[in-house]
Each structure stands twice: as C-alpha cells, then as structure tokens.
Write a protein that holds these residues in place. Structure first.
Motif, PDB file in Angstrom:
ATOM      1  N   ASP A 142       0.835  -1.212   0.000  1.00 50.06           N
ATOM      2  CA  ASP A 142       0.000   0.000   0.000  1.00 50.06           C
ATOM      3  C   ASP A 142       0.865   1.256   0.000  1.00 50.06           C
ATOM      4  N   ARG A 143       1.932   1.244   0.776  1.00 49.46           N
ATOM      5  CA  ARG A 143       2.834   2.408   0.794  1.00 49.46           C
ATOM      6  C   ARG A 143       3.489   2.614  -0.569  1.00 49.46           C
ATOM      7  N   LEU A 144       3.879   1.511  -1.225  1.00 46.27           N
ATOM      8  CA  LEU A 144       4.467   1.626  -2.563  1.00 46.27           C
ATOM      9  C   LEU A 144       3.446   2.204  -3.551  1.00 46.27           C
ATOM     10  N   ARG A 145       2.212   1.723  -3.476  1.00 42.33           N
ATOM     11  CA  ARG A 145       1.172   2.255  -4.366  1.00 42.33           C
ATOM     12  C   ARG A 145       0.968   3.746  -4.126  1.00 42.33           C
ATOM     13  N   GLN A 146       0.949   4.133  -2.863  1.00 42.49           N
ATOM     14  CA  GLN A 146       0.748   5.547  -2.521  1.00 42.49           C
ATOM     15  C   GLN A 146       1.909   6.394  -3.059  1.00 42.49           C
ATOM     16  N   GLN A 147       3.135   5.894  -2.917  1.00 42.26           N
ATOM     17  CA  GLN A 147       4.291   6.635  -3.435  1.00 42.26           C
ATOM     18  C   GLN A 147       4.207   6.773  -4.952  1.00 42.26           C
ATOM     19  N   TYR A 148       3.747   5.714  -5.619  1.00 46.94           N
ATOM     20  CA  TYR A 148       3.629   5.774  -7.070  1.00 46.94           C
ATOM     21  C   TYR A 148       2.544   6.767  -7.485  1.00 46.94           C
ATOM     22  N   VAL A 149       1.396   6.718  -6.808  1.00 44.20           N
ATOM     23  CA  VAL A 149       0.286   7.623  -7.130  1.00 44.20           C
ATOM     24  C   VAL A 149       0.696   9.076  -6.908  1.00 44.20           C
ATOM     25  N   GLU A 150       1.460   9.336  -5.847  1.00 46.62           N
ATOM     26  CA  GLU A 150       1.888  10.698  -5.541  1.00 46.62           C
ATOM     27  C   GLU A 150       3.063  11.149  -6.403  1.00 46.62           C
ATOM     28  N   GLY A 151       3.598  10.240  -7.244  1.00 44.24           N
ATOM     29  CA  GLY A 151       4.682  10.611  -8.139  1.00 44.24           C
ATOM     30  C   GLY A 151       6.057  10.589  -7.491  1.00 44.24           C
TER      31      GLY A 151
END
Length: 128
Positions: free
Chosen positions: A88-97
């Motif tokens: 989830d943290r990786l997805r969030q980092q990807y979404v936030e660029g």
C-alpha cells in the motif's frame, strides 16, 4: 331515439365507465406499490448510511480505526498484514509521483518475491 337505443347506449356508457375505473384503480395500485418499495429502499439506504457514519465516528473517537491487526497466537501483526502495508505504501508513493512506474514495478516484484519466500519458510517451519 327510442327507449331501447337510449338504454343500450346508457349500458355501454356505464360499462366503459366501469372498465376505465378498474383500469385506473389497477394503475393507481401499481404506482402505490412501486412508491412503497422505493420508499422502503431509500429508508434502508439512509439507515445503513447513518449506521456506517456512527460506526466510523465511534471507531475514530475510540481510536480503533488505524490499530494494527493482532495475530491471536504471536501477539503482533501478521506477515501478510505487514506485506499488504508495504505494498500500500508503494502504491501511494507511485500515485503521488514519488517513484517512477519502473521503480514501482521493481519494488512490487521484490515485495512479492519476499512474500513467497516468507510463505515457504512458514510451511517448512510447520512441517518440522
């Protein structure tokens, strides 16, 4: 016009009036039933929404919303929950660029590989 014709036309007019009245009554009953069903559905949806809001407010007020899940045997978070949290943290980092798509895919692949190795280790420990 003679009396028979007048009586005949009167009977036809009454029959038509009765048929129209019955048809309108049936249509009215169908509309009333549909209204009752829709009203019931809307009422249930509103009550469910209010229940959900009350649950979330209670969880927020009691501080249970973000508490880590506890393994009943070990007393800590499970490996699966920890892996999900990292993903989830990786997805969030990807979404936030914060990380690129390639970096995201690489890290997710590493995470999945680590997760598979953890599963294998757990299976081996159970067999012993």
């Amino acid at each position: 016009m003679d009396g028979k014709k007048a009586l005949y036309y009167g009977a036809i007019a009454v029959a038509i009036l009765v048929v129209v009245s019955v048809v309108l009554s049936v249509i009215s009953a169908i509309i009333g039933l549909a209204t009752a069903v829709i009203s019931g559905i809307v009422t249930l949806a509103v009550l469910a929404g209010l229940g959900y809001v009350a649950y979330k407010a209670g969880s927020w007020l009691l501080g249970d919303d973000d508490s880590p899940s506890v393994d009943s045997i070990g007393g800590g978070t499970t490996a699966v929950d920890a892996a999900d949290g990292r993903q989830d943290r990786l997805r969030q980092q990807y979404v936030e660029g914060q990380i690129s798509e390639a970096e995201f895919e690489r890290r997710i692949a590493d995470e999945l590989e680590t997760e598979e190795l953890d599963d294998i280790d757990r299976e081996l420990e159970r067999e012993r």
